[in-house]
Scaffold this motif. Structure first.
Motif, PDB file in Angstrom:
ATOM      1  N   SER A 238       0.836  -1.216   0.000  1.00  0.00           N
ATOM      2  CA  SER A 238       0.000   0.000   0.000  1.00  0.00           C
ATOM      3  C   SER A 238       0.864   1.256   0.000  1.00  0.00           C
ATOM      4  CB  SER A 238      -1.005   0.010   1.155  1.00  0.00           C
ATOM      5  OG  SER A 238      -0.547  -0.689   2.239  1.00  0.00           O
ATOM      6  N   THR A 239       2.065   1.156   0.597  1.00  0.00           N
ATOM      7  CA  THR A 239       2.968   2.311   0.590  1.00  0.00           C
ATOM      8  C   THR A 239       3.364   2.664  -0.839  1.00  0.00           C
ATOM      9  OG1 THR A 239       3.857   1.698   2.717  1.00  0.00           O
ATOM     10  CG2 THR A 239       5.223   3.122   1.402  1.00  0.00           C
ATOM     11  N   ILE A 240       3.774   1.626  -1.601  1.00  0.00           N
ATOM     12  CA  ILE A 240       4.250   1.903  -2.969  1.00  0.00           C
ATOM     13  C   ILE A 240       3.103   2.423  -3.837  1.00  0.00           C
ATOM     14  CG2 ILE A 240       5.176   0.790  -5.046  1.00  0.00           C
ATOM     15  CD1 ILE A 240       6.806  -0.967  -3.052  1.00  0.00           C
ATOM     16  N   VAL A 241       1.930   1.770  -3.707  1.00  0.00           N
ATOM     17  CA  VAL A 241       0.792   2.218  -4.522  1.00  0.00           C
ATOM     18  C   VAL A 241       0.425   3.658  -4.156  1.00  0.00           C
ATOM     19  CG1 VAL A 241      -1.634   1.804  -5.060  1.00  0.00           C
ATOM     20  CG2 VAL A 241      -0.065  -0.115  -4.819  1.00  0.00           C
ATOM     21  N   SER A 242       0.364   3.932  -2.838  1.00  0.00           N
ATOM     22  CA  SER A 242      -0.054   5.290  -2.440  1.00  0.00           C
ATOM     23  C   SER A 242       0.989   6.328  -2.871  1.00  0.00           C
ATOM     24  CB  SER A 242      -0.316   5.374  -0.942  1.00  0.00           C
ATOM     25  OG  SER A 242       0.887   5.288  -0.240  1.00  0.00           O
ATOM     26  N   ALA A 243       2.265   5.884  -2.988  1.00  0.00           N
ATOM     27  CA  ALA A 243       3.285   6.838  -3.447  1.00  0.00           C
ATOM     28  C   ALA A 243       3.070   7.208  -4.910  1.00  0.00           C
ATOM     29  CB  ALA A 243       4.673   6.224  -3.273  1.00  0.00           C
ATOM     30  N   MET A 244       2.527   6.258  -5.680  1.00  0.00           N
ATOM     31  CA  MET A 244       2.347   6.503  -7.114  1.00  0.00           C
ATOM     32  C   MET A 244       1.095   7.344  -7.404  1.00  0.00           C
ATOM     33  SD  MET A 244       4.952   4.838  -8.036  1.00  0.00           S
ATOM     34  CE  MET A 244       4.791   5.000  -9.786  1.00  0.00           C
ATOM     35  N   VAL A 245       0.158   7.354  -6.452  1.00  0.00           N
ATOM     36  CA  VAL A 245      -1.141   7.976  -6.725  1.00  0.00           C
ATOM     37  C   VAL A 245      -1.055   9.457  -7.122  1.00  0.00           C
ATOM     38  CG1 VAL A 245      -3.300   8.692  -5.584  1.00  0.00           C
ATOM     39  CG2 VAL A 245      -2.564   6.322  -5.508  1.00  0.00           C
ATOM     40  N   PRO A 246      -0.418  10.331  -6.317  1.00  0.00           N
ATOM     41  CA  PRO A 246      -0.447  11.767  -6.670  1.00  0.00           C
ATOM     42  C   PRO A 246       0.219  12.053  -8.021  1.00  0.00           C
ATOM     43  CG  PRO A 246       0.403  11.431  -4.448  1.00  0.00           C
ATOM     44  CD  PRO A 246       0.315  10.102  -5.071  1.00  0.00           C
ATOM     45  N   LEU A 247       1.335  11.328  -8.275  1.00  0.00           N
ATOM     46  CA  LEU A 247       2.047  11.564  -9.522  1.00  0.00           C
ATOM     47  C   LEU A 247       1.190  11.125 -10.709  1.00  0.00           C
ATOM     48  CD1 LEU A 247       4.780  12.499 -10.607  1.00  0.00           C
ATOM     49  CD2 LEU A 247       5.499  10.116 -10.610  1.00  0.00           C
ATOM     50  N   THR A 248       0.560   9.941 -10.566  1.00  0.00           N
ATOM     51  CA  THR A 248      -0.307   9.451 -11.643  1.00  0.00           C
ATOM     52  C   THR A 248      -1.445  10.437 -11.873  1.00  0.00           C
ATOM     53  OG1 THR A 248       0.141   7.312 -10.640  1.00  0.00           O
ATOM     54  CG2 THR A 248      -1.415   7.330 -12.462  1.00  0.00           C
ATOM     55  N   LEU A 249      -1.980  10.957 -10.771  1.00  0.00           N
ATOM     56  CA  LEU A 249      -3.087  11.926 -10.884  1.00  0.00           C
ATOM     57  C   LEU A 249      -2.644  13.154 -11.677  1.00  0.00           C
ATOM     58  CD1 LEU A 249      -5.953  12.784  -9.990  1.00  0.00           C
ATOM     59  CD2 LEU A 249      -4.918  13.801  -7.963  1.00  0.00           C
ATOM     60  N   ALA A 250      -1.426  13.644 -11.341  1.00  0.00           N
ATOM     61  CA  ALA A 250      -0.932  14.841 -12.026  1.00  0.00           C
ATOM     62  C   ALA A 250      -0.783  14.587 -13.528  1.00  0.00           C
ATOM     63  CB  ALA A 250       0.401  15.263 -11.419  1.00  0.00           C
ATOM     64  N   TRP A 251      -0.259  13.385 -13.880  1.00  0.00           N
ATOM     65  CA  TRP A 251      -0.038  13.078 -15.298  1.00  0.00           C
ATOM     66  C   TRP A 251      -1.362  12.851 -16.032  1.00  0.00           C
ATOM     67  CZ3 TRP A 251       3.855  13.680 -18.586  1.00  0.00           C
ATOM     68  CH2 TRP A 251       5.121  13.940 -18.051  1.00  0.00           C
TER      69      TRP A 251
END
Ligand code: ATP
Length: 594
Positions: free
Chosen positions: A16-29
């Motif tokens: 969940s740490t790795i997935v949650s780390a990717m969330v904001p960046l994916t959202l921005a892109w």
């Protein structure tokens, strides 16, 4: 320790740490791609649907992941806390002597270990994973910024370095402060416990010391508050400075983006990506710095936990300890010198004494002569500084203290009153027989407490406590309060549970008993002592006069030794003390007669 507490928890947390780390960046892109698509006026419905679904999925993860992580974090902390508490108390159990528990520095460390040990391993793992998560976010956003402008990531990183240094310094100061405030907080806890304990309530009310003790407690609290708020102010100043730098940097970057978009050098989507990236980097780096500082501080405090786990045993035991054979010959004190610490005076000064098997030693002496100390050394609560104590000729230092104590039954002057049932209070004397009702009744009968216990509302199951309800089948039944002498009989019963042991030690066993009970107990004791080795300490000389050997201690030395008749004939301290006590009884008796 955390791994031991739950491997799947760590796995889930990591995922969940790795997935949650990717969330904001994916959202921005995804937002950038969507805005660029709209900006170009494209009408690709499939692409728009995919991007829309991606946004929905990101929204779902954003809502769900934090809760999953909080749960996993709490569960890890609970499990690790249990493991850590067990390890800490296992270690303190291995301190078989008393010296550690009289050492203020050890007590400070123990308090911090108790505070930090339970939560720290889980919190450190959570902190490290959170650092990984925020670092992934920071580097992801820095990568995005790199696409827009090569110097922007460098500026962001450079602006974060002073803040990192300041946070680490603050973390170190916080950990040091917790150590420095240890004695202050322990004193505060001492006053707080006094003010809320049932034992102290009577004296506090009688002497009217409540306000005085409360004032002292508040003085300690104020001292602690003063220091912590000073540090909080420093932290505030650091945060204000770094906050200003961050705002300036964000403003400058935004201005550059707007100008670049106006010149057509970057698209609207790029502006959106830049705004998200700058906000993302800044909030993630604040979180990153805070996490690094907190993990650093927790590790500094965890050091106390590890130091306790790594402590050397307080009483050295050889790798091949001597077996403690049944006492068949004698106990010998050979030139025993002892003091509680190097700064304190000698309590025992070259003591030589032999207690043959099957005999009773009566120890007498003024207050502070060293009688209880001698007993504590015999139970190997401390080791002598010089000389030796021998059991059947074997130095106690060569023995495992717990094995030695298996052969001893004792009542100390400051015996314990346990908030447990009457049966449990007695059964603690010998856990292997604590459910043997016959053994409990036999011990209670020998110590004159069976009739007392039988008259209690639930007999041996009656709870002896003012502060708990009975619980279990007895539900909210209140406990019973015993008198001082009644408690003393319970303590004596506990010692009798170990009555078949080789050595019975009674330190002031009858100080709180009424005359009749004392007489009965002494008759019982005399019977019990026959053919057994025992040591009896009492200021009531009548209680020890028939011992096989009487020893008078004076300032840690043996001043007189012999039987009652020999010491009376000697006309020394014993004879004087005996005469004073006997005269007191005679005078009172003749007053009653007149
Ligand atoms: N844990 C301790 N740490 C430091 N000093 C101690 C400790 N216990 C006792 N002492 C000191 O050792 C001396 C002897 O105490 P001890 O309790 O052995 O005397 P005692 O002969 O049993 O006295 P009493 O008749 O009053 O019970 C006293 O001066 C006491 O202050």
């Amino acid at each position: 320790m955390t791994w031991q507490a739950g491997k799947w928890l760590i796995g889930l947390y990591l995922a969940s740490t790795i997935v949650s780390a990717m969330v904001p960046l994916t959202l921005a892109w995804v937002t950038k791609l969507l805005l660029d698509m709209l900006g170009r006026g494209e009408t690709d419905v499939d692409r728009a649907a995919i991007l829309g679904c991606a946004l929905g999925g990101i929204g779902l993860l954003t809502g769900l992941l934090p809760h999953v992580m909080v749960y996993v974090n709490k569960e890890t902390e609970r499990r690790v806390g249990l493991l850590a508490q067990n390890q800490l108390f296992l270690t303190t159990e291995r301190f078989v002597g008393l010296a550690r528990f009289e050492d203020p520095e050890f007590l400070d460390r123990l308090r911090l270990a108790l505070q930090s040990g339970g939560a720290t391993p889980g919190a450190v793992v959570a902190g490290v994973l959170s650092i990984v998560r925020t670092a992934v976010m920071v580097f992801g956003f820095l990568g995005s910024l790199l696409v827009l402008s090569p110097w922007m990531p460098i500026l962001v990183l450079a602006s974060a370095l002073p803040a990192l240094g300041a946070q680490l310094w603050l973390a170190k100061r916080r950990a040091a402060l917790q150590w420095e405030l240890g004695p202050v907080e322990r004193r505060e806890i001492f006053y707080r416990d006094l003010l809320t304990s049932v034992q102290a309530a009577k004296e506090i009310r009688l002497f009217g010391t409540g306000t005085h003790l409360r004032t002292r407690m508040l003085i300690e609290r104020r001292k602690a508050n003063h220091e912590t708020s000073r540090l909080d102010r420093r932290e505030l100043a650091v945060q204000a400075l770094t906050g200003c730098a961050t705002a300036l940097f964000a403003g400058g970057a935004l201005l550059w983006a707007v100008l670049a978009a106006a010149d057509g050098r970057i698209s609207i989507g790029d502006v959106s990506l830049l705004i998200s990236s700058i906000a993302g980097v800044q909030s993630a780096s604040v979180a990153l710095l805070r996490e690094i500082a907190q993990v650093h501080q927790k590790l500094l405090l965890f050091k106390h936990f590890l130091e306790i786990l790594d402590s050397e045993p307080d009483l050295p035991v050889p790798s091949n300890p001597a077996t403690v054979a049944p006492l068949s010959q004698e106990i010998e004190f050979r030139d025993v010198w002892f003091r509680y610490s190097a700064e304190q005076p000698w309590i025992l000064r070259g003591l030589n004494l032999v207690v043959p098997h099957g005999q009773t030693l009566g120890l007498i002496g003024r207050n502070g002569a060293g009688k209880s100390t001698l007993i504590k050394l015999l139970c190997r609560m401390y080791d002598p500084d010089r000389g030796s104590i021998r059991w059947n000729g074997v130095d106690l230092r060569k023995m495992e203290p717990t094995e030695l104590r298996e052969r001893i039954g004792a009542v100390f002057q400051d015996y314990m009153n346990y908030d447990l049932s009457a049966g449990e209070n007695i059964g603690l004397g010998d856990l292997s027989r604590s459910h043997d009702q016959q053994a409990l009744v036999a011990a209670a009968t020998s110590a004159g407490s069976h009739d007392l216990i039988s008259s209690l509302p639930h007999g041996y199951d009656t709870l002896l406590s003012r502060i708990f309800f009975a619980g279990g089948a007895l539900g909210n039944t209140r406990g019973v309060t015993l008198s001082g002498g009644q408690w003393q009989r319970i303590a004596l019963s506990r010692a009798y549970m170990r009555g078949s042991r080789d050595l019975l030690i009674l330190d002031e066993p009858s100080s709180g008993l009424d005359a009749e009970t004392e007489y009965e107990i002494h008759v019982g004791l005399r019977k019990h002592r026959r053919d057994r080795t025992s040591i009896l300490i009492s200021h009531r000389l009548g209680a020890v006069r028939d011992a096989d050997l009487l020893v008078v201690l004076e300032e840690g030395r043996i001043a007189e030794r012999g039987t009652h008749d020999e010491l009376i004939a000697l006309g020394g301290l014993y004879a004087r003390m005996f005469a004073i006590q006997a005269k007191g009884y005679r005078d009172e008796y003749s007053e009653v007669q007149q």
